[in-house]
Design an enzyme around this catalytic site. Structure first.
Site, PDB file in Angstrom:
ATOM      1  N   PHE A 259       0.824  -1.211   0.000  1.00 59.87           N
ATOM      2  CA  PHE A 259       0.000   0.000   0.000  1.00 59.87           C
ATOM      3  C   PHE A 259       0.856   1.259   0.000  1.00 59.87           C
ATOM      4  O   PHE A 259       0.633   2.183  -0.772  1.00 59.87           O
ATOM      5  CB  PHE A 259      -0.927  -0.019   1.213  1.00 59.87           C
ATOM      6  N   LYS A 277       0.874   6.089   8.088  1.00 58.36           N
ATOM      7  CA  LYS A 277       0.982   5.343   6.833  1.00 58.36           C
ATOM      8  C   LYS A 277       0.603   6.261   5.677  1.00 58.36           C
ATOM      9  O   LYS A 277      -0.459   6.884   5.685  1.00 58.36           O
ATOM     10  CB  LYS A 277       0.062   4.126   6.877  1.00 58.36           C
ATOM     11  N   ASP A 375      -7.044 -10.835   5.968  1.00 58.08           N
ATOM     12  CA  ASP A 375      -5.628 -10.719   5.596  1.00 58.08           C
ATOM     13  C   ASP A 375      -4.742 -10.896   6.826  1.00 58.08           C
ATOM     14  O   ASP A 375      -3.794 -10.133   7.048  1.00 58.08           O
ATOM     15  CB  ASP A 375      -5.360  -9.371   4.934  1.00 58.08           C
ATOM     16  N   ASN A 380       1.034  -8.356   9.394  1.00 61.36           N
ATOM     17  CA  ASN A 380      -0.088  -7.553   9.863  1.00 61.36           C
ATOM     18  C   ASN A 380      -0.356  -7.740  11.352  1.00 61.36           C
ATOM     19  O   ASN A 380      -1.381  -7.272  11.853  1.00 61.36           O
ATOM     20  CB  ASN A 380      -1.354  -7.891   9.067  1.00 61.36           C
ATOM     21  N   ASP A 412      -3.533  -3.249   9.775  1.00 60.73           N
ATOM     22  CA  ASP A 412      -3.739  -3.281   8.322  1.00 60.73           C
ATOM     23  C   ASP A 412      -5.118  -3.834   7.987  1.00 60.73           C
ATOM     24  O   ASP A 412      -5.284  -4.985   7.589  1.00 60.73           O
ATOM     25  CB  ASP A 412      -2.654  -4.095   7.633  1.00 60.73           C
TER      26      ASP A 412
END
EC number: 2.7.10.2
Length: 595
Positions: A259, A277, A375, A380, A412
């Site tokens: 990302f 982020k 995910d 993560n 995440d």
């Protein structure tokens, strides 16, 4: 339709000036147009910037927009009332006799009016409601109006000015609908969408039944704007100053992923450290834009939990998405696994159980909100090496808020989706369950359990999992790869149960946090801890009673030891006294007291 003109006598303020008769003429509106007749251009008002009005102003020697007095007093449409001729001639304008012929008369170029024209101001709704330009309805006008509404072409009354206003773009401050995103993970989002559909249905019925009613065009536009569903705000460039540079001081880059990049920053206001982020490339209009918004939606709904990375805020700068999250000083689980693999030091079984239990608690909280992560993988899972207070967040009866040295948090949330209406975006194929690959979305929560089992097994020292191939299919059949350490059979059986080919056989997150394997050795249930605490409190109370008894006995012994010495001291003092200083002639009283 013939309208008889009415004479209006105006008495000027200057007594030397003769009274003038000011004639008012009414022109036909566009509702009563005959075939081959006027098209409504000769209405009461004309646009000041139209070619006809400009030509008339040049011939009459007026400045654009009206007389000089009108330009000085103009403050908005309708702010300057219709003035009498005497009001115009008392100022510094030319004499009355020069301007008397310029009073409103019927001319080939259209009527003139002393009403000031203001092209920059849109017609106001309250001004229209005065119905200054309405004329009595005739059967033909009613039929033409009904045909206009039936063909979904709502026409404005009042001539060129209002027709031009219809074509012009509407100002944002008049009928602008607040543009907000609808969070798909909140229960209110379904109610908002359903209510919008009902409003649209009511509007269609209203338009079908309004042929015989006197409807205002502005009202219809306003209603259309109110029931229109909110539009999604795209990630576009912001007009404000850079918030990232203004509010934060960047310390270092701590990670990079698909990302974007994650930076360790200090907020200038509170001095706390946060993880921000930032997307690598502009997201506006790209495929990753939906994932970025999904992460923000999920963070906002989940709120604060000890085993979920905390979310603070998010914003867009230069088409890039920035998300301010909690900073975890231990890095990610993937970094620890890589370091352990390099040094050949792996998680012990108690540490693996602790990891599995904490992440299962985070999944339990996410699943309780009718959401799934989709995910789960080592990169993560983030590590915080700070001790959580016992009063942080209320857990279930058998859960401990955390008093360990390492806290694992799920982060995440870009692939989070709702269980009831899933929009699945497949995560890492190495940790992906087979049923998700086959587009079977009936057991999405069990797909998170499958990924968690492989994450824990990776921390145990397993080789990196394949992205496809025979080994990938063997794992989906329930066969675990070998690990370089000896683990208990009950723990291995639990991991195998979590990767069962049948999703229904896998334990849920609620069952995992209560599993006896995870609570046997390193963890005890809250009920067991309460029993042990009560036993210790009882023992402590008994010891306190014994201590008090011992203290009382010791004090009594000391008192008895000092008692004979005090008696001997008093008797010696009395014997040494042979004479009395006072009361020599008085008899001494006899006391029975020992003292």
């Amino acid at each position: 339709m013939n309208v008889q003109p009415r004479n209006m006598n105006v008495q000027p303020r200057n007594m030397n000036v003769q009274p003038v008769r000011h004639k008012l003429f009414f022109s036909d509106t566009d509702e009563e147009e005959e075939d081959g007749h006027s098209t409504g251009e000769d209405s009461a008002f004309q646009e000041s910037d139209s070619p006809v009005s400009r030509q008339r102003e040049k011939q009459e020697g007026k400045p654009p927009g009206g007389t000089w007095e009108e330009l000085e007093e103009e403050e908005g449409f309708g702010s300057s009332p219709i003035k009498s001729p005497g009001d115009f001639f008392m100022s510094d304008s030319p004499s009355y006799r020069q301007l008397a012929p310029a009073s409103p008369t019927r001319s080939p170029q259209g009527p003139t009016s002393p009403i000031p024209e203001c092209p920059g101001t849109p017609p106001h709704k309250t001004f229209r409601k005065l119905r200054l330009f309405d004329t009595p309805h005739t059967p033909k006008s009613l039929l033409s109006k009904a045909r206009g509404i039936g063909s979904s072409a709502l026409r404005f009354r009042g001539g060129t000015l209002f027709r031009e206003a219809e074509k012009a773009p509407k100002p944002e401050f008049v009928y602008s609908t607040p543009q907000v995103n609808i969070n798909p993970f909140t229960p209110d989002s379904l109610e908002i969408q359903s209510s919008a559909g009902l409003c649209r249905g009511r509007k269609r019925a209203l338009l079908n039944d309004s042929c015989g009613e006197d409807m205002e065009g502005s009202d219809c536009e306003l209603e259309d704007e109110d029931i229109r569903p909110a539009k999604r705000i795209p990630i576009t460039e912001s007009n404000m100053k850079s918030r990232y540079a203004t509010e934060f001081h960047e310390l270092e880059k701590i990670g990079s992923g698909e990302f974007g990049s994650v930076f360790k920053c200090v907020k200038r206001l509170d001095g706390c450290i946060y993880a921000i982020k930032r997307s690598k490339k502009p997201l506006a209009g790209s495929v990753d834009e939906q994932n970025a918004l999904r992460e923000v939606y999920a963070h906002a709904v989940l709120g604060q939990h000890p085993h979920v990375v905390r979310y603070y805020s998010a914003w867009a700068e230069d088409d890039h998405m920035l998300i301010q999250n909690e900073y975890c000083n231990g890095g990610s689980l993937s970094d620890v696994i890589s370091e352990n693999y390099r040094t050949m030091q792996y998680f012990t079984e108690p540490e693996l159980k602790d990891l599995l239990l904490q992440v299962a608690r985070g999944l339990k909280y996410i699943h309780s909100m009718s959401l799934v992560h989709m995910d789960i993988k080592p990169s993560n899972i983030f590590i915080s090496r700070t001790t959580l207070p016992n009063t942080a967040v209320e857990e279930a009866d058998d859960e401990e808020c955390g008093s360990g040295k390492v806290i694992y948090k799920i982060g995440d949330l870009g692939h989070v989706t709702r269980v009831s209406s899933p929009q699945v975006e497949e995560g890492d194929s190495r940790f992906l369950a087979n049923e998700v690959l086959q587009e079977n979305y009936t057991h999405l929560a069990k797909a998170d359990i499958f990924a968690l089992a492989l994450t824990v097994w990776s921390a145990a020292g397993a080789e990196p999992f394949p992205t496809n191939g025979d080994q990938w299919h063997e794992i989906r059949q329930g066969k675990l790869p070998r690990v370089p350490q000896l683990l208990s059979q009950e723990f291995v059986d639990l991991i195998k149960l979590m990767i069962s080919p049948d999703p229904e056989k896998r334990p849920s997150s609620v069952a995992l946090v209560k599993h006896s394997v995870l609570l046997s050795a390193s963890r005890k249930s809250a009920e067991q801890l309460r029993i042990e605490l009560d036993a210790e409190k009882f023992k402590n109370a008994l010891l306190q009673k014994e201590l008090k008894k011992a203290q009382i006995a010791k004090a009594a012994a000391e008192e008895r030891a000092h008692f004979p010495d005090r008696i001997a001291t008093r008797s010696t003092t009395q014997n040494n006294r042979t004479t009395r200083l006072i009361g020599k002639k008085m008899n001494r009283s006899v006391s029975l007291t020992i003292y």
